[in-house]
Design an enzyme around this catalytic site. Structure first.
Site, mmCIF file in Angstrom:
data_model
loop_
_atom_site.group_PDB
_atom_site.id
_atom_site.type_symbol
_atom_site.label_atom_id
_atom_site.label_comp_id
_atom_site.label_asym_id
_atom_site.label_seq_id
_atom_site.Cartn_x
_atom_site.Cartn_y
_atom_site.Cartn_z
ATOM 1 N N ASP A 90 78.987 88.275 104.784
ATOM 2 C CA ASP A 90 78.665 89.566 104.112
ATOM 3 C C ASP A 90 79.484 89.619 102.746
ATOM 4 O O ASP A 90 80.596 89.268 102.601
ATOM 5 C CB ASP A 90 79.474 90.800 105.074
ATOM 6 C CG ASP A 90 78.810 90.735 106.330
ATOM 7 O OD1 ASP A 90 77.579 91.281 106.381
ATOM 8 O OD2 ASP A 90 79.606 90.125 107.330
ATOM 9 N N ASP A 122 83.798 86.419 99.225
ATOM 10 C CA ASP A 122 84.224 87.476 98.007
ATOM 11 C C ASP A 122 85.312 88.175 98.315
ATOM 12 O O ASP A 122 85.567 89.084 97.559
ATOM 13 C CB ASP A 122 82.612 88.577 98.281
ATOM 14 C CG ASP A 122 82.792 89.283 99.377
ATOM 15 O OD1 ASP A 122 82.798 88.645 100.477
ATOM 16 O OD2 ASP A 122 82.957 90.530 99.348
ATOM 17 N N ASP A 155 81.354 82.477 103.348
ATOM 18 C CA ASP A 155 81.422 83.863 104.044
ATOM 19 C C ASP A 155 79.969 84.189 104.112
ATOM 20 O O ASP A 155 79.148 83.708 103.314
ATOM 21 C CB ASP A 155 82.203 84.677 103.082
ATOM 22 C CG ASP A 155 82.341 85.891 103.684
ATOM 23 O OD1 ASP A 155 82.407 86.144 104.862
ATOM 24 O OD2 ASP A 155 82.210 86.929 102.859
#
Length: 221
Positions: A16, A169, A14
């Site tokens: 961000d 995250d 990922d």
């Protein structure tokens, strides 16, 4: 022909909250648009809680006061502003560059952010060189947590599910991995709390980028 060799051959990252801390630039663009509509600014932590599902979903969340007929204009306004400020305050997390350098496997970026923004951020921050492919939320017919992007990536690289791990995250990152049947590594230094990650139940949790390297090594031992 699909390769059946054991071990991790490809890491899907990922963007961000995993590689870069972009919440300040995103918040600035959110509040730019909110100001245009006469709404008060939102704090960074509030905006961060809405991140992970792409720009359209973000704009809908932060402009819930707006009549639905105005969302297309608001999304365009956000994108036009954000395009000018992608890396004003956005930086890689501490030790991310070292982590990427220490993982020999091929790496792919899969964000729900528009592909052009993802590519520009990685290029400006000197991270593009680590990735074989860079995909955004508009690169496939579906976006995370729908497993289609992972299926397409596995197919492109002629791998099996056992050869791929997802690192992220947020909810969409862990769920896309689970939905696609691949291993998942949740990172604690991004936008999700320990409790949120525990509830998502990723296969592994990394407190810092160095632990990602160690987990990948263990998966291949």
């Amino acid at each position: 022909m699909v390769l059946k060799m054991s071990g991790i051959k490809l890491i899907v990252f990922d963007l961000d909250g995993t590689l870069v801390n972009s919440q300040y630039d995103l918040t600035d663009s959110v509040n730019f648009v909110r100001q245009k509509y006469g709404f008060s600014p939102l704090p960074v932590d509030k905006v961060a809680s809405y991140l992970g599902s792409g720009i359209t979903a973000l704009v809908r969340a932060v402009l819930s006061e707006l009549n639905t007929t105005g969302f297309d204009t608001a999304v365009k306004m956000f994108k036009d502003n954000y395009a000018k400020h992608l890396t004003d305050k956005t930086l890689p997390y501490k030790d991310v560059i070292e982590m990427l350098s220490n993982i020999p496997q091929q790496k792919v970026l899969l964000s729900n952010k528009d592909e052009k923004f993802s590519k520009q951020i990685l290029k400006t921050l000197g991270l593009s060189k680590f990735f074989t492919e860079i995909y955004g939320g508009d690169s496939f017919k579906e976006k995370k947590p729908n497993p289609l992007p992972i299926y397409e990536i596995i197919k492109k690289f002629s791998l099996s599910k056992e050869n791929v791990v997802m690192v992220g995250d947020g909810t969409n990152d862990i769920m896309v991995g689970k939905n696609a049947g691949i291993k998942t590594i949740g990172v604690l230094y991004g936008y999700s709390s320990q409790e949120q990650l525990n509830n998502l139940a990723p296969d592994y949790i990394a407190e810092n980028p160095a632990e990602i390297v160690n987990i990948v090594k263990r998966l291949n031992s």
